[in-house]
Design a protein around this motif. Structure first.
Motif, PDB file in Angstrom:
ATOM      1  N   ILE A  95     -16.631  23.074 -69.181  1.00  0.00           N
ATOM      2  CA  ILE A  95     -18.037  22.858 -70.187  1.00  0.00           C
ATOM      3  C   ILE A  95     -18.002  24.285 -71.695  1.00  0.00           C
ATOM      4  O   ILE A  95     -18.079  24.928 -70.340  1.00  0.00           O
ATOM      5  N   ILE A  96     -17.763  24.210 -72.282  1.00  0.00           N
ATOM      6  CA  ILE A  96     -17.473  25.150 -73.131  1.00  0.00           C
ATOM      7  C   ILE A  96     -19.498  25.001 -73.648  1.00  0.00           C
ATOM      8  O   ILE A  96     -19.741  24.503 -74.291  1.00  0.00           O
ATOM      9  N   TYR A  97     -20.149  26.305 -73.947  1.00  0.00           N
ATOM     10  CA  TYR A  97     -21.410  26.500 -74.413  1.00  0.00           C
ATOM     11  C   TYR A  97     -21.689  27.955 -74.767  1.00  0.00           C
ATOM     12  O   TYR A  97     -20.953  28.624 -74.458  1.00  0.00           O
ATOM     13  N   HIS A  98     -22.486  28.306 -75.949  1.00  0.00           N
ATOM     14  CA  HIS A  98     -23.085  28.718 -76.398  1.00  0.00           C
ATOM     15  C   HIS A  98     -24.448  29.318 -76.069  1.00  0.00           C
ATOM     16  O   HIS A  98     -25.928  28.188 -75.918  1.00  0.00           O
ATOM     17  N   CYS A  99     -25.158  30.475 -75.478  1.00  0.00           N
ATOM     18  CA  CYS A  99     -26.286  31.076 -75.304  1.00  0.00           C
ATOM     19  C   CYS A  99     -26.428  32.257 -75.704  1.00  0.00           C
ATOM     20  O   CYS A  99     -25.782  33.030 -75.475  1.00  0.00           O
ATOM     21  N   GLY A 100     -27.773  32.321 -76.077  1.00  0.00           N
ATOM     22  CA  GLY A 100     -28.223  34.047 -76.093  1.00  0.00           C
ATOM     23  C   GLY A 100     -27.341  34.698 -77.436  1.00  0.00           C
ATOM     24  O   GLY A 100     -26.911  34.057 -77.819  1.00  0.00           O
ATOM     25  N   ASP A 101     -27.280  36.072 -77.504  1.00  0.00           N
ATOM     26  CA  ASP A 101     -26.603  36.237 -78.714  1.00  0.00           C
ATOM     27  C   ASP A 101     -25.420  36.953 -78.778  1.00  0.00           C
ATOM     28  O   ASP A 101     -24.834  37.923 -78.417  1.00  0.00           O
ATOM     29  N   LEU A 102     -24.863  35.833 -77.194  1.00  0.00           N
ATOM     30  CA  LEU A 102     -23.433  36.187 -77.059  1.00  0.00           C
ATOM     31  C   LEU A 102     -22.199  36.470 -77.958  1.00  0.00           C
ATOM     32  O   LEU A 102     -22.413  35.165 -78.408  1.00  0.00           O
ATOM     33  N   PRO A 103     -21.304  37.253 -77.928  1.00  0.00           N
ATOM     34  CA  PRO A 103     -20.363  36.802 -79.258  1.00  0.00           C
ATOM     35  C   PRO A 103     -19.695  35.560 -79.213  1.00  0.00           C
ATOM     36  O   PRO A 103     -19.157  34.914 -80.332  1.00  0.00           O
ATOM     37  N   SER A 104     -19.518  34.984 -78.179  1.00  0.00           N
ATOM     38  CA  SER A 104     -18.761  34.226 -77.695  1.00  0.00           C
ATOM     39  C   SER A 104     -18.399  33.159 -76.482  1.00  0.00           C
ATOM     40  O   SER A 104     -19.959  33.591 -76.490  1.00  0.00           O
ATOM     41  N   ALA A 105     -18.398  32.006 -76.716  1.00  0.00           N
ATOM     42  CA  ALA A 105     -18.801  30.744 -75.573  1.00  0.00           C
ATOM     43  C   ALA A 105     -18.157  31.182 -74.959  1.00  0.00           C
ATOM     44  O   ALA A 105     -17.374  31.888 -74.125  1.00  0.00           O
ATOM     45  N   SER A 106     -19.063  30.903 -73.670  1.00  0.00           N
ATOM     46  CA  SER A 106     -19.147  30.714 -71.762  1.00  0.00           C
ATOM     47  C   SER A 106     -17.893  28.954 -71.522  1.00  0.00           C
ATOM     48  O   SER A 106     -18.447  28.296 -72.156  1.00  0.00           O
ATOM     49  N   LYS A 107     -17.346  29.625 -70.547  1.00  0.00           N
ATOM     50  CA  LYS A 107     -16.789  27.839 -70.338  1.00  0.00           C
ATOM     51  C   LYS A 107     -17.283  27.978 -68.437  1.00  0.00           C
ATOM     52  O   LYS A 107     -17.276  29.043 -67.818  1.00  0.00           O
ATOM     53  N   ILE A 108     -17.966  26.666 -67.709  1.00  0.00           N
ATOM     54  CA  ILE A 108     -18.247  26.412 -66.314  1.00  0.00           C
ATOM     55  C   ILE A 108     -17.490  25.545 -66.407  1.00  0.00           C
ATOM     56  O   ILE A 108     -17.362  24.384 -67.131  1.00  0.00           O
ATOM     57  N   ASP A 109     -17.293  25.273 -65.280  1.00  0.00           N
ATOM     58  CA  ASP A 109     -16.955  23.677 -64.289  1.00  0.00           C
ATOM     59  C   ASP A 109     -17.646  22.682 -65.252  1.00  0.00           C
ATOM     60  O   ASP A 109     -19.431  23.345 -64.411  1.00  0.00           O
ATOM     61  N   GLY A 110     -17.437  21.597 -65.362  1.00  0.00           N
ATOM     62  CA  GLY A 110     -18.232  20.695 -65.935  1.00  0.00           C
ATOM     63  C   GLY A 110     -18.809  19.261 -64.836  1.00  0.00           C
ATOM     64  O   GLY A 110     -18.184  19.412 -63.543  1.00  0.00           O
ATOM     65  N   ILE A 111     -19.653  18.752 -64.790  1.00  0.00           N
ATOM     66  CA  ILE A 111     -20.117  17.467 -64.166  1.00  0.00           C
ATOM     67  C   ILE A 111     -20.470  16.310 -65.168  1.00  0.00           C
ATOM     68  O   ILE A 111     -21.570  17.017 -66.455  1.00  0.00           O
ATOM     69  N   GLU A 112     -20.551  15.669 -64.901  1.00  0.00           N
ATOM     70  CA  GLU A 112     -21.214  13.842 -65.299  1.00  0.00           C
ATOM     71  C   GLU A 112     -22.025  13.384 -64.225  1.00  0.00           C
ATOM     72  O   GLU A 112     -21.802  13.629 -63.204  1.00  0.00           O
ATOM     73  N   ILE A 113     -23.119  13.987 -65.188  1.00  0.00           N
ATOM     74  CA  ILE A 113     -24.493  12.745 -64.145  1.00  0.00           C
ATOM     75  C   ILE A 113     -24.638  10.952 -64.289  1.00  0.00           C
ATOM     76  O   ILE A 113     -24.293  10.672 -65.237  1.00  0.00           O
ATOM     77  N   ILE A 114     -24.763  11.335 -62.970  1.00  0.00           N
ATOM     78  CA  ILE A 114     -24.542   9.680 -62.490  1.00  0.00           C
ATOM     79  C   ILE A 114     -26.222   9.095 -63.149  1.00  0.00           C
ATOM     80  O   ILE A 114     -27.074   8.200 -63.689  1.00  0.00           O
ATOM     81  N   SER A 115     -26.958   9.476 -62.019  1.00  0.00           N
ATOM     82  CA  SER A 115     -28.358   9.431 -62.139  1.00  0.00           C
ATOM     83  C   SER A 115     -29.133  11.481 -61.485  1.00  0.00           C
ATOM     84  O   SER A 115     -28.089  11.616 -60.398  1.00  0.00           O
ATOM     85  N   ILE A 116     -30.251  11.454 -61.322  1.00  0.00           N
ATOM     86  CA  ILE A 116     -31.238  12.647 -61.210  1.00  0.00           C
ATOM     87  C   ILE A 116     -32.176  12.111 -60.754  1.00  0.00           C
ATOM     88  O   ILE A 116     -33.060  11.354 -61.311  1.00  0.00           O
ATOM     89  N   GLN A 117     -32.664  12.727 -59.429  1.00  0.00           N
ATOM     90  CA  GLN A 117     -33.977  12.308 -58.984  1.00  0.00           C
ATOM     91  C   GLN A 117     -34.723  13.272 -58.398  1.00  0.00           C
ATOM     92  O   GLN A 117     -34.425  14.083 -57.396  1.00  0.00           O
ATOM     93  N   LYS A 118     -35.857  13.613 -59.299  1.00  0.00           N
ATOM     94  CA  LYS A 118     -36.751  15.296 -58.484  1.00  0.00           C
ATOM     95  C   LYS A 118     -36.864  15.553 -57.025  1.00  0.00           C
ATOM     96  O   LYS A 118     -37.458  13.787 -56.838  1.00  0.00           O
ATOM     97  N   LEU A 119     -36.693  15.929 -56.464  1.00  0.00           N
ATOM     98  CA  LEU A 119     -37.882  15.919 -55.203  1.00  0.00           C
ATOM     99  C   LEU A 119     -38.248  16.918 -55.372  1.00  0.00           C
ATOM    100  O   LEU A 119     -38.788  17.778 -56.152  1.00  0.00           O
TER     101      LEU A 119
END
Length: 121
Positions: A95-119
């Motif tokens: 997954i490519i994402y941009h955050c903060g004032d970093l000059p370039s994008a970051s990459k991290i392993d991706g996940i697709e959420i099917i369902s989520i429930q807070k514990l």
């Protein structure tokens, strides 16, 4: 009889072409398509509009970014980690994402959420 076989063969050929041409554009490989269900930690690192990084999901020692982050509700926007029951699929793609004032994008392993429930914490 000949005309029937000709059209039947054409029909089978079209079906075969259709089946083999179907692709999955979510980056899911056949080896990782199994849906997993685990207790995970959700980390909120701020709104993208204010130099934040959105949500991160930690499963064991590994951190992931969701391809469908909008499924994570506002109840997870806390200053500490939030435990959750997560049903998900690990993606082959980063997954490519941009955050903060970093000059370039970051990459991290991706996940697709099917369902989520807070514990409860």
């Amino acid at each position: 009889k000949r005309g029937f076989m000709k059209y039947f063969s054409l029909f089978l050929l079209l079906i075969l072409c259709f089946i083999t041409s179907c692709t999955n554009d979510k980056g899911i490989s056949n080896s990782n398509t199994s849906i997993k269900n685990n207790i995970v930690n959700i980390y909120w690192e701020g709104e993208y509009e204010y130099d934040g990084c959105g949500f991160f999901i930690q499963i064991g020692e590994l951190r992931y970014k969701s391809s469908n982050e909008e499924k994570i509700g506002n109840e997870f926007k806390t200053s500490k980690q939030s435990p959750a029951q997560l049903e998900y699929i690990i993606l082959d793609d980063k997954i490519i994402y941009h955050c903060g004032d970093l000059p370039s994008a970051s990459k991290i392993d991706g996940i697709e959420i099917i369902s989520i429930q807070k514990l409860s914490e």
